[in-house]
Enzyme design. Structure first.
Site, PDB file in Angstrom:
ATOM      1  N   PHE A  12      -4.693   2.474  -2.588  1.00 30.44           N
ATOM      2  CA  PHE A  12      -3.465   2.549  -3.400  1.00 30.44           C
ATOM      3  C   PHE A  12      -2.490   1.112  -2.963  1.00 30.44           C
ATOM      4  CE2 PHE A  12      -0.033   4.509  -5.645  1.00 30.44           C
ATOM      5  CZ  PHE A  12      -0.638   5.895  -6.322  1.00 30.44           C
ATOM      6  N   ARG A  50       0.802  -1.397  -0.030  1.00 29.36           N
ATOM      7  CA  ARG A  50       0.042  -0.112  -0.100  1.00 29.36           C
ATOM      8  C   ARG A  50       1.020   1.248  -0.203  1.00 29.36           C
ATOM      9  NH1 ARG A  50      -2.722   2.562   5.367  1.00 29.36           N
ATOM     10  NH2 ARG A  50      -2.245   4.268   3.651  1.00 29.36           N
ATOM     11  N   HIS A  51       0.383   2.270  -0.515  1.00 31.45           N
ATOM     12  CA  HIS A  51       1.051   3.622  -0.446  1.00 31.45           C
ATOM     13  C   HIS A  51       0.929   4.237   1.000  1.00 31.45           C
ATOM     14  CE1 HIS A  51       1.837   7.966  -1.190  1.00 31.45           C
ATOM     15  NE2 HIS A  51       2.324   7.478  -2.450  1.00 31.45           N
ATOM     16  N   PRO A  52       1.997   4.726   1.592  1.00 33.83           N
ATOM     17  CA  PRO A  52       2.040   5.038   3.036  1.00 33.83           C
ATOM     18  C   PRO A  52       0.931   6.121   3.505  1.00 33.83           C
ATOM     19  CG  PRO A  52       4.144   5.682   1.998  1.00 33.83           C
ATOM     20  CD  PRO A  52       3.283   4.987   1.188  1.00 33.83           C
ATOM     21  N   ILE A  53       0.685   7.026   2.444  1.00 35.35           N
ATOM     22  CA  ILE A  53       0.123   8.209   2.891  1.00 35.35           C
ATOM     23  C   ILE A  53      -1.330   8.494   1.961  1.00 35.35           C
ATOM     24  CG2 ILE A  53       1.704   9.467   3.875  1.00 35.35           C
ATOM     25  CD1 ILE A  53       2.045  11.093   1.444  1.00 35.35           C
TER      26      ILE A  53
END
Length: 384
Positions: free
Chosen positions: A236, A229-232
């Protein structure tokens, strides 16, 4: 495709680098038309000549990094060879080296040594920690830099251990930045007549390659492992289909509305848990449940077709062969075949006026171009 244009045609490079970071940089320069002379120790040559994988025509690894170059054998510790090298370098525009700091000076090939015979030289040094400072003389390999830069600690799943990126990304990135530094220094020289010493520390490069982690750190947090996943941002990530994983990458409210409608759940846009990108990121696991309720009942191929039709960014997870040889890159002319070894290699990633610059020289035999060293005479002006 338009006719191939090589933007560094007429530039001559003396390449003292070995294995990966330096040779990657000079392969970028060679593709752009620079005349790259690879300076190698007699008999053994660059270590990468002896690194697998191999075919009956040699190392595919060496071919991928050194096609389009010329090879000169020279014993760097031999006084006669050293004198010849200085005469040769006086005909060059660029020197690239990735010795440990201090070694080039011991060999009489430092920036100061070279500038004495070629005042406008562009000299690039690639090392683990730069040419000065307490860490300068430490040995550095890609995995060491990945670990020291924080990249490794933020790569992998939270329940697992830190892991390296699946490529020698610190070496490759340092090579890209070195090629960039050389190119900008050549432009500067064209305007001012001045050479430059380009210092490329792999650690600094790897830190610069982490803008998201830098932003998280600047906000007072420590980047952590979050898997795919995207951290922010969310959604995503990779999501489960009935036969594998599909990537969904949605980074704004408009696209989230598209995704919600495609999932048959338009009401998600009004759910306070998912109202903004930050909310979606904070409630990522709840959002995953909503998404996988839909995706788990479709194959990856079906999901990609559904999301493509809706305009929701997505992809299957391809292996390297599927990426390079499959339909997603068809017609892109991404690969070429070395005329001498028959090895396939990747071409330059940047297109110039619609064409992909590529050196046509085959990968060199060790010492194949020794005559160019013997014939070298200092030049008084450059043609470039």
């Amino acid at each position: 495709m338009d006719a191939m244009k090589q933007l560094l045609h007429g530039v001559r490079v003396a390449d003292f680098s070995r294995v990966l970071a330096g040779p990657y940089a000079t392969s970028m320069l060679a593709d752009q038309g620079a005349e790259v002379f690879k300076i190698e120790m007699p008999e053994h040559g660059d270590d990468s000549r002896h690194l697998g994988p191999f075919t009956d025509t040699g190392s595919t690894y060496f071919t991928s990094l050194n096609r389009g170059k010329r090879s000169i054998e020279a014993d760097l510790k031999d006084p006669a060879a050293h004198a010849q090298l200085l005469d040769f370098i006086a005909t060059c525009d660029v020197v690239v080296e990735n010795f440990r700091p201090g070694v080039a000076a011991k060999l009489g090939l430092s920036f100061e040594d070279i500038r004495a015979v070629k005042p406008d030289i562009v000299y690039a040094s690639i090392s683990g920690f730069g040419q000065s400072g307490a860490q300068a003389k430490r040995p550095a390999y890609d995995t060491v830099i990945q670990a020291l830069s924080g990249l490794m600690s933020s790569t992998g799943f939270a329940e697992g251990s830190p892991t390296r990126v699946g490529e020698s990304i610190a070496d490759v990135s340092a090579g890209v930045f070195a090629a960039f530094g050389v190119s900008t220094a050549l432009f500067h020289r064209q305007i001012t007549g001045e050479g430059a010493h380009i210092d490329v520390p792999m650690l600094d490069v790897m830190l610069a390659m982490q803008p998201t982690n830098a932003a998280i750190h600047a906000a007072g947090s420590t980047p952590a492992r979050v898997g795919n996943r995207h951290p922010i941002s969310a959604p995503f990530d990779t999501y489960a289909g009935s036969d594998g994983l599909v990537v969904i990458a949605v980074a704004n409210d408009k696209l989230f509305g598209v995704l919600a409608a495609t999932l048959g759940k338009p009401g998600l846009v009004n759910d306070p848990r998912f109202a903004t990108d930050s909310d979606r990121s904070d409630n990522d696991e709840d959002l995953r449940t909503e998404i996988e309720e839909f995706t788990s009942s479709h194959t990856v191929e079906q999901l990609c077709a559904i999301f493509d039709a809706a305009g929701a960014p997505n992809s299957p997870v391809l292996d390297f062969a599927e990426a390079v040889d499959g339909p997603i890159t068809a017609g892109r002319e991404l690969t070429a075949t070395d005329a001498r070894t028959g090895h396939t290699h990747l071409r330059h990633p940047i297109l110039v006026d619609g064409a992909r610059p590529t050196s046509t020289l085959p990968v060199p035999h060790l010492g194949e171009h020794n005559e160019d060293l013997r014939a070298a005479r200092p030049q008084t002006t450059t043609d470039w």
